[in-house]
Design an enzyme around this catalytic site. Structure first.
Site, PDB file in Angstrom:
ATOM      1  N   ARG A 186       1.151  -1.326  -0.019  1.00 47.63           N
ATOM      2  CA  ARG A 186      -0.504  -0.125  -0.242  1.00 47.63           C
ATOM      3  C   ARG A 186       1.129   1.462   0.237  1.00 47.63           C
ATOM      4  O   ARG A 186       0.564   2.261  -0.718  1.00 47.63           O
ATOM      5  CB  ARG A 186      -0.906  -0.052   1.302  1.00 47.63           C
ATOM      6  N   GLY A 201      -8.860  -8.446  -0.698  1.00 48.69           N
ATOM      7  CA  GLY A 201      -8.769  -9.057  -0.319  1.00 48.69           C
ATOM      8  C   GLY A 201      -8.036 -10.767  -0.185  1.00 48.69           C
ATOM      9  O   GLY A 201      -6.790 -10.624  -0.900  1.00 48.69           O
ATOM     10  N   GLY A 253     -12.538  -3.851   1.166  1.00 44.83           N
ATOM     11  CA  GLY A 253     -13.920  -3.084   1.545  1.00 44.83           C
ATOM     12  C   GLY A 253     -14.311  -2.997   0.323  1.00 44.83           C
ATOM     13  O   GLY A 253     -15.619  -2.657   0.162  1.00 44.83           O
ATOM     14  N   LYS A 312     -17.444 -17.167   3.589  1.00 48.37           N
ATOM     15  CA  LYS A 312     -18.465 -16.907   3.800  1.00 48.37           C
ATOM     16  C   LYS A 312     -19.724 -16.712   2.576  1.00 48.37           C
ATOM     17  O   LYS A 312     -18.909 -15.320   1.990  1.00 48.37           O
ATOM     18  CB  LYS A 312     -19.216 -16.710   4.758  1.00 48.37           C
TER      19      LYS A 312
HETATM   20  P1  AMP Z   1     -12.967 -13.880   2.258  1.00 48.28           P
HETATM   21  O1  AMP Z   1     -12.134 -13.717   3.536  1.00 48.28           O
HETATM   22  O2  AMP Z   1     -14.340 -14.758   2.432  1.00 48.28           O
HETATM   23  O3  AMP Z   1     -12.664 -14.446   0.896  1.00 48.28           O
HETATM   24  O4  AMP Z   1     -11.755 -15.730   2.687  1.00 48.28           O
HETATM   25  C1  AMP Z   1     -10.657 -16.246   2.648  1.00 48.28           C
HETATM   26  C2  AMP Z   1     -10.481 -17.134   3.477  1.00 48.28           C
HETATM   27  O5  AMP Z   1     -11.366 -18.505   3.105  1.00 48.28           O
HETATM   28  C3  AMP Z   1      -9.159 -18.537   3.276  1.00 48.28           C
HETATM   29  O6  AMP Z   1      -8.724 -18.070   4.484  1.00 48.28           O
HETATM   30  C4  AMP Z   1      -9.572 -19.156   3.042  1.00 48.28           C
HETATM   31  O7  AMP Z   1      -8.636 -20.413   3.889  1.00 48.28           O
HETATM   32  C5  AMP Z   1     -11.018 -19.626   3.472  1.00 48.28           C
HETATM   33  N1  AMP Z   1     -11.240 -20.804   2.726  1.00 48.28           N
HETATM   34  C6  AMP Z   1     -11.641 -21.279   1.035  1.00 48.28           C
HETATM   35  N2  AMP Z   1     -12.006 -22.097   0.869  1.00 48.28           N
HETATM   36  C7  AMP Z   1     -12.394 -23.209   1.958  1.00 48.28           C
HETATM   37  C8  AMP Z   1     -13.576 -23.889   2.508  1.00 48.28           C
HETATM   38  N3  AMP Z   1     -13.604 -25.358   2.126  1.00 48.28           N
HETATM   39  N4  AMP Z   1     -13.663 -23.931   3.854  1.00 48.28           N
HETATM   40  C9  AMP Z   1     -12.962 -23.343   4.805  1.00 48.28           C
HETATM   41  N5  AMP Z   1     -12.445 -21.686   4.508  1.00 48.28           N
HETATM   42  C10 AMP Z   1     -12.014 -22.001   3.176  1.00 48.28           C
END
Ligand code: AMP
Length: 406
Positions: free
Chosen positions: A32, A359, A382, A203
């Site tokens: 950054r 992200g 974000g 999620k």
């Molecule tokens: P996000 O911040 O929502 O983009 O999520 C990223 C996180 O999702 C990372 O730390 C990944 O390890 C986790 N992730 C991705 N796929 C899976 C999965 N199948 N089961 C659990 N965690 C996951």
């Protein structure tokens, strides 16, 4: 950045919210800072004096045991050595953000000199968007430049309120912020087709709005990562111990229905790498994503899904990627994310525009050394998410909006 900065005192909001080593308090990732350099250098070289401001971390949320701010841990002084190395000019540091000392140091600045103010979030008024605080900040510059894309979705004093004290001829976006907006618009405004979006991560609930919005725009929507299992279960699949948001099953079905109606190809991973524990050394095997046994969990997309996703991605003309395909932090479950990253790089080489939208997918392309092989890597998680969801960012609105030149 077409204002004339010569002889002017320029108040520049940057996003120096960088990670620090907990022990040494040294910057561990300076991306950054590097991305803000063109704006700072341009103003200095044109003969302006720069008053820099930024936040760092969440000092008000992580108070010391005695209830006071941990001024050591969250001080912007911690980034002075790295910024000095990168800029190659001496940096004056003020241990307050506004006040007599800040005003006097700012006033004494000569052309080509730079003053860094203390963390804006040491002040209660910052997150509240307080007018008094914003006014005090505004008094430190003749011109206001906002280059803090990573915080442009916050209506804070230094990112938003402050802009109201400068007229049109005395405020503008910095190069980084303008570039982020320009690149985001390449996927939100008349993207070249086929337009393929890849959404992953943990999620569904974090990316609901994004998914909904993307179905209005894309030709193909690839859903991977942990969130895919909520979709699989919603469709009647057995997902064992995979991540699932029970309260989003209905939403997942609604999104699938909407995609069908709109003729959008919504792709879920047909197979998965399933493991018997959430650990790199767990036992793992390939299974259909809708037939995962109890005691096993999907931690990456499977080999068939990898090939199918890569194939679709390689035919795209516009690509947006947000979120990893699996638990890429563990080497046993990083292959899906790697292959998708490689496919995005290949498509880019073949002429597609690719945006890595914030992200963990940014961390993934950096980790794989592919950042230079995609069209644009965003600095804002974000903020990029909100832009892609179709929202107007407060920090952009306060400047009078942004017009994309075609
Ligand atoms: P996000 O911040 O929502 O983009 O999520 C990223 C996180 O999702 C990372 O730390 C990944 O390890 C986790 N992730 C991705 N796929 C899976 C999965 N199948 N089961 C659990 N965690 C996951």
């Amino acid at each position: 950045m077409d204002l004339n900065f010569s002889g002017k005192q320029v108040l520049v909001r940057v996003d120096f919210n960088v990670p620090l080593d907990k022990e040494t308090l040294k910057v561990t990732d300076d991306t950054r800072i590097r991305r803000a350099l063109p704006t700072i250098t341009h103003i200095l070289e044109e003969g302006g004096a720069v008053v820099l401001m930024s936040h760092l971390g969440r000092p008000m949320k992580k108070l010391k045991e005695d209830g006071t701010i941990n001024k050591e841990m969250f001080s912007l002084k911690n980034i002075v050595p790295r910024l000095t190395d990168l800029l190659g000019v001496e940096i004056q540091f003020c241990d307050e953000t506004v006040g007599e000392k800040a005003s006097s140091m700012a006033e004494k600045l000569k052309r080509g000199q730079l003053l860094l103010l203390e963390n804006t979030r040491f002040n209660e008024g910052e997150k509240k968007g307080d007018e008094e605080f914003a006014k005090a900040l505004a008094s430190l510059g003749d011109i206001y430049v906002n280059d803090a894309f990573g915080t442009a979705h916050r209506a804070h004093a230094s990112t938003t309120t402050v802009a109201q004290y400068f007229d049109e001829d005395h405020k503008c976006f910095g190069f980084l912020l303008a570039n982020e907006l320009k690149n985001a618009s390449k996927v939100t405004n008349n993207p070249q087709r086929p337009f393929v979006a890849i959404v992953g991560g943990a999620k569904v609930s974090d990316k609901m709005l994004l998914l909904d919005r993307l179905i209005d725009q894309v030709d193909t929507l690839i859903v991977g990562g942990g969130m895919a299992y909520t979709f699989m279960k919603a469709q009647g699949g057995q997902i064992g111990n995979s991540l699932c948001e029970e309260d989003r099953l209905e939403l997942a079905n609604q999104l699938i229905e909407k995609a069908k109606k709109k003729g959008v190809n919504l792709l879920l991973p047909s197979d998965s790498v399933v493991a018997d524990a959430f650990a790199n050394d767990a036992n793992f095997k390939i299974a259909p994503s809708g037939l995962i046994e109890e005691g096993w969990m999907g931690l990456d997309i499977g080999v068939y899904a990898q090939a199918e996703f890569a194939n679709v991605i390689k035919q795209a003309k516009t690509i947006l990627w947000n979120g990893p395909m699996g638990v890429f932090e563990m080497s046993s479950f990083a292959n899906g994310t790697k292959l998708v990253a490689q496919a995005v790089a290949d498509a880019t080489k073949a002429g597609a525009f690719s945006l890595i939208g914030g992200g963990d997918s940014v961390a993934a392309v950096n980790q794989l050394g592919l950042a230079k092989q995609v069209s644009y890597v965003s600095t804002g998680g974000g903020a990029m998410l909100e832009l892609l969801e179709g929202k107007e960012l407060p920090g952009v609105k306060a400047m009078g909006g942004f017009e994309v030149e075609n």
